[in-house]
Motif scaffolding. Structure first.
Motif, mmCIF file in Angstrom:
data_model
loop_
_atom_site.group_PDB
_atom_site.id
_atom_site.type_symbol
_atom_site.label_atom_id
_atom_site.label_comp_id
_atom_site.label_asym_id
_atom_site.label_seq_id
_atom_site.Cartn_x
_atom_site.Cartn_y
_atom_site.Cartn_z
ATOM 1 N N GLN A 171 0.821 -1.203 0.000
ATOM 2 C CA GLN A 171 0.000 0.000 0.000
ATOM 3 C C GLN A 171 0.862 1.263 0.000
ATOM 4 O OE1 GLN A 171 -3.560 0.068 2.689
ATOM 5 N NE2 GLN A 171 -2.535 -1.707 3.590
ATOM 6 N N GLY A 173 -6.275 5.582 -0.186
ATOM 7 C CA GLY A 173 -6.174 4.266 -0.813
ATOM 8 C C GLY A 173 -5.267 4.277 -2.027
ATOM 9 N N PHE A 180 -1.845 1.792 -4.124
ATOM 10 C CA PHE A 180 -0.706 0.902 -3.966
ATOM 11 C C PHE A 180 0.520 1.454 -4.670
ATOM 12 C CE2 PHE A 180 -4.490 -1.623 -3.470
ATOM 13 C CZ PHE A 180 -4.191 -2.445 -2.396
#
Length: 339
Positions: A202, A218, A220
């Motif tokens: 992440q 959010g 990655f």
């Protein structure tokens, strides 16, 4: 090591399918982006090209096409499926892409869920599907291995970007009550303490929410890999787990028709074959054309070899998946094909 429950029903492999993006990018083409060369890549990996999903394509569409091919080979309707397992680490929807695949196929009677185990995902999913079939809870299952790693590759990192590609492969399995069984044995393993050598972590980015509190944004990072450590892991653990599998099933290497490994690096395939004195002619490899497609590599190779006639009904295959997690596994399979 996972323990196997007593068998109640057998498992038959009935059909397979595959789909890849239309655009193939050669090593020479990739050298226009990063400082590399065809000879450098091929000598270290065996990869000559890879497929990359384009703007008019999607992982969902590839998964559906591979699934339709597998169903057609078996002569099944989508409505006859009881379960769909989608092995992927790069879903279109983090809440799960398998239900969308179910809808696309019109498999109205099937439950559907994703299973994430990176490059081991397809093999782990086949073993999972077998448990539903053995107990009698399900009669027909579709397993799909599909990944779009191009989403998460750092295309400016020449150490890793040369390795990966996109694709999808599918397999349909059926419960059998007459004593036949195409899954003769399996071994599954994981070691999270070594997971840092290959990961897609992440983003550690936070934003203020209210006074005294924040939330994580959010998203990655790109694929993070220690190539040397991953290579050492594979050449050590894959032969070991295959030896455990062969010992458990009372199988000698010369009794195998094919060695079907996760397609990560040709040197790994060669090292495992040499360890068991398996002739290169029995080692299935399409790595040169597709690169590492993660969960898709094993079913993609299986489908190619079934359709070109190399794999025939009754052939026995030793298969191993290995990769991020770290996770790895092996299965002794027999190909039955359509009824």
């Amino acid at each position: 090591m996972a323990e196997q429950l007593p068998r109640t029903a057998g498992v038959l492999l009935r059909g397979c399918g595959s789909a890849t993006p239309s655009r193939s990018i050669s090593n020479d083409e990739l050298s226009q982006r990063v400082e590399t060369s065809d000879s450098w890549i091929q000598s270290r990996t065996g990869i000559a090209a890879r497929r990359v999903v384009g703007p008019d394509e999607s992982l969902a569409a590839l998964s559906a096409e591979a699934s339709r091919q597998a169903l057609a080979m078996a002569g099944w309707s989508a409505e006859s499926l009881d379960l769909i397992l989608l092995a992927t680490s790069t879903p279109d929807d983090l809440f799960g892409s398998a239900p969308r695949l179910q809808a696309a196929l019109g498999a109205n009677q099937a439950a559907a869920f994703d299973l994430t185990a990176a490059c081991s995902g397809f093999l782990f999913s086949v073993v999972t599907a077998a448990q539903y079939l053995r107990t009698g809870a399900m009669r027909r299952v579709l397993v799909v291995g599909a990944d779009q790693l191009s989403r998460w590759v750092d295309w400016d990192d020449r150490r890793s970007c040369v390795l990966f590609g996109d694709g999808a492969g599918a397999l349909v399995l059926e419960a059998c009550d007459d004593g036949r069984d195409d899954l003769e044995g399996f071994v599954l393993r994981s070691d999270g303490s070594r997971g840092g050598v290959l990961q897609l972590p992440q983003r550690e980015e936070h934003q203020a929410l209210i006074d005294g509190a924040s939330h994580q944004i959010g998203g990655f990072q790109t694929i993070q890999m220690n190539g040397q450590e991953v290579y050492k892991f594979a050449v050590r653990e894959v032969p070991a787990i295959l030896q455990t599998l062969l010992s458990k099933t009372g199988t000698e290497p010369e009794q195998l028709d094919w060695l079907l490994l996760h397609q990560a690096n040709q040197r790994i395939l060669d090292a495992v074959a040499d360890r068991f004195k398996i002739p290169q002619a029995k080692v299935l490899s399409n790595l040169a054309s597709y690169g590492n497609t993660s969960a898709a590599t094993i079913p993609l190779m299986l489908d190619e070899a079934v359709r070109d006639g190399r794999i025939q009904a009754g052939h026995r295959l030793a298969s191993s998946g290995f990769g991020a997690g770290l996770s790895w596994g092996a299965a002794l399979l027999r190909w039955s094909g359509p009824a």
